[in-house]
Design a protein around this motif. Sequence first.
Motif, mmCIF file in Angstrom:
data_model
loop_
_atom_site.group_PDB
_atom_site.id
_atom_site.type_symbol
_atom_site.label_atom_id
_atom_site.label_comp_id
_atom_site.label_asym_id
_atom_site.label_seq_id
_atom_site.Cartn_x
_atom_site.Cartn_y
_atom_site.Cartn_z
ATOM 1 N N GLU A 1 6.535 26.479 24.953
ATOM 2 C CA GLU A 1 7.349 25.600 24.108
ATOM 3 C C GLU A 1 6.466 24.707 23.238
ATOM 4 O O GLU A 1 6.799 24.419 22.082
ATOM 5 N N ILE A 2 5.335 24.260 23.798
ATOM 6 C CA ILE A 2 4.404 23.459 23.001
ATOM 7 C C ILE A 2 3.902 24.274 21.819
ATOM 8 O O ILE A 2 3.799 23.778 20.682
ATOM 9 N N SER A 3 3.591 25.545 22.053
ATOM 10 C CA SER A 3 3.137 26.422 20.974
ATOM 11 C C SER A 3 4.206 26.561 19.895
ATOM 12 O O SER A 3 3.907 26.494 18.692
ATOM 13 N N MET A 4 5.466 26.745 20.303
ATOM 14 C CA MET A 4 6.549 26.873 19.335
ATOM 15 C C MET A 4 6.707 25.599 18.526
ATOM 16 O O MET A 4 6.842 25.639 17.285
ATOM 17 N N LEU A 5 6.693 24.453 19.192
ATOM 18 C CA LEU A 5 6.841 23.183 18.485
ATOM 19 C C LEU A 5 5.731 22.983 17.461
ATOM 20 O O LEU A 5 5.972 22.564 16.327
ATOM 21 N N ALA A 6 4.501 23.294 17.862
ATOM 22 C CA ALA A 6 3.386 23.156 16.936
ATOM 23 C C ALA A 6 3.512 24.126 15.773
ATOM 24 O O ALA A 6 3.234 23.772 14.618
ATOM 25 N N SER A 7 3.954 25.356 16.044
ATOM 26 C CA SER A 7 4.116 26.348 14.981
ATOM 27 C C SER A 7 5.158 25.920 13.957
ATOM 28 O O SER A 7 5.108 26.325 12.800
ATOM 29 N N LEU A 8 6.081 25.084 14.397
ATOM 30 C CA LEU A 8 7.128 24.591 13.498
ATOM 31 C C LEU A 8 6.781 23.224 12.909
ATOM 32 O O LEU A 8 7.635 22.561 12.321
ATOM 33 N N GLY A 9 5.532 22.801 13.119
ATOM 34 C CA GLY A 9 5.074 21.568 12.487
ATOM 35 C C GLY A 9 5.559 20.297 13.151
ATOM 36 O O GLY A 9 5.499 19.223 12.535
ATOM 37 N N LYS A 10 6.017 20.374 14.395
ATOM 38 C CA LYS A 10 6.544 19.188 15.074
ATOM 39 C C LYS A 10 5.397 18.416 15.725
ATOM 40 O O LYS A 10 4.962 18.715 16.830
ATOM 41 N N ALA A 11 4.901 17.407 15.041
ATOM 42 C CA ALA A 11 3.798 16.608 15.572
ATOM 43 C C ALA A 11 4.260 15.677 16.677
ATOM 44 O O ALA A 11 3.492 15.340 17.590
ATOM 45 N N PHE A 12 5.512 15.244 16.621
ATOM 46 C CA PHE A 12 6.113 14.408 17.652
ATOM 47 C C PHE A 12 7.403 15.064 18.106
ATOM 48 O O PHE A 12 8.075 15.758 17.336
ATOM 49 N N VAL A 13 7.769 14.810 19.350
ATOM 50 C CA VAL A 13 8.930 15.480 19.906
ATOM 51 C C VAL A 13 9.738 14.479 20.738
ATOM 52 O O VAL A 13 9.170 13.645 21.452
ATOM 53 N N PRO A 14 11.080 14.518 20.636
ATOM 54 C CA PRO A 14 11.896 13.624 21.465
ATOM 55 C C PRO A 14 12.022 14.181 22.878
ATOM 56 O O PRO A 14 12.407 15.338 23.077
ATOM 57 N N VAL A 15 11.673 13.365 23.866
ATOM 58 C CA VAL A 15 11.742 13.791 25.261
ATOM 59 C C VAL A 15 12.421 12.702 26.085
ATOM 60 O O VAL A 15 12.512 11.539 25.660
ATOM 61 N N TYR A 16 12.888 13.096 27.262
ATOM 62 C CA TYR A 16 13.423 12.096 28.180
ATOM 63 C C TYR A 16 12.271 11.298 28.786
ATOM 64 O O TYR A 16 11.201 11.833 29.069
ATOM 65 N N ARG A 17 12.521 10.043 28.956
ATOM 66 C CA ARG A 17 11.507 9.148 29.496
ATOM 67 C C ARG A 17 11.180 9.508 30.944
ATOM 68 O O ARG A 17 12.050 9.942 31.702
#
Length: 397
Positions: free
Chosen positions: A154-170
């Motif tokens: 999933e980290i690879s996919m997010l990076a491939s889509l240019g997502k430098a920051f991601v919303p996550v649960y605390r």
Amino acid sequence: MPTYEEARSIILESVAPVGTERVETGRAMGRTLAEDVAAPWPLPFCDNSAMDGYAVRAADCSGAARLKVTGYLPAGGTGSAVVTPGCAVKIMTGAPIPAGCDAVIPSEETEEGDGDVVFVKGRVTARQHIRFRAEDVREGDVVLQGGTPLRPAEISMLASLGKAFVPVYRKVRVAVLSTGDELIELGEAPSPGTIINSNSLAIAAAVREAGAEAVLLGIARDDMESHANKISEGLKADALITTAGVSAGDRDLVREVLGELGVVSRFWRVDIKPGGPTAFGTKDGKPVFSLPGNPVSALITFEVFVRPALLRMMGRTRVVRPLVKGTLVGEARKKPGKVHFLRVGIEVRGGEYFATSAGDQNTGILRTMVLADALAVLPADRTSFAAGEKVDLLLPG
């Protein structure tokens, strides 16, 4: 006294996600995605080569062929090379497909001749070895849904889509408290009548393994003031776990102090073994888990009750480890009326699990917990289980 299933349902119905934050994608491993993620562009972004080789026209390569090499495209190249009839362009993996090309032939299926000539050894099929624009992800596709645990993929996919920051649960902050005058801290010299406070370290490790943050509160001594001070501090966290002091002895003060501090009891004791003297309550939506003081019981009750709750609080949708079937190597016996968790070693043969008792099942034997690979979950209404019988196994993640 609730059953095992009833107790877990009560707990999970009492907790909810604690909130969200945005983190750097490179630091989001193990977190839980808080929102759906849609693709801002397609993957691949353009038609590109899947191989090092030559971009060709399939019509020119119906059999052995001699082609003139008219260009070169490296990975990341943006040249204006064009494949014309009878010609080829040397191309590297990832390079954009040049105009006129409808196939790529790998280098090992060719032979370079003198000058700008390449010989094709066999037949070439149209579209081969080309990764086409959007064949993986189309622009606008929801590629990850909220509630997804973030693994390397999933980290690879997010990076491939240019997502430098991601919303996550605390991450949940979990206070961990041990109780009892007999306890000493790690590093102190033990003596007859003392017990090293292993529970705090073990439960904190389990909290961290679940992806939460552990806050160690130390030891509450066997007086009301010490209990009240420590538990009050613990109630400032998102969740509180206590070990020991929840039975019916004259020095078991946890339940009394929790009640005085406004914690609403949801149950006390559960129909399981080990771990029967387990209690659960809430205050202002915060869960409070009171686990047995026995280290084996504390670890098992954390696994079956606390871990699922913490995962739900951190946004997970699947919080209970799935059970798998395994074959008992030896017979097992138990008293009726309670679900038993049998510590077992696991061997995989022919794709099937075989479970053997890990040793003495007395709850005072911690070594059996160390030797165990899984827990066999033996139902409440049964008393004996024959060798060769299938049972449910709770495997670690």
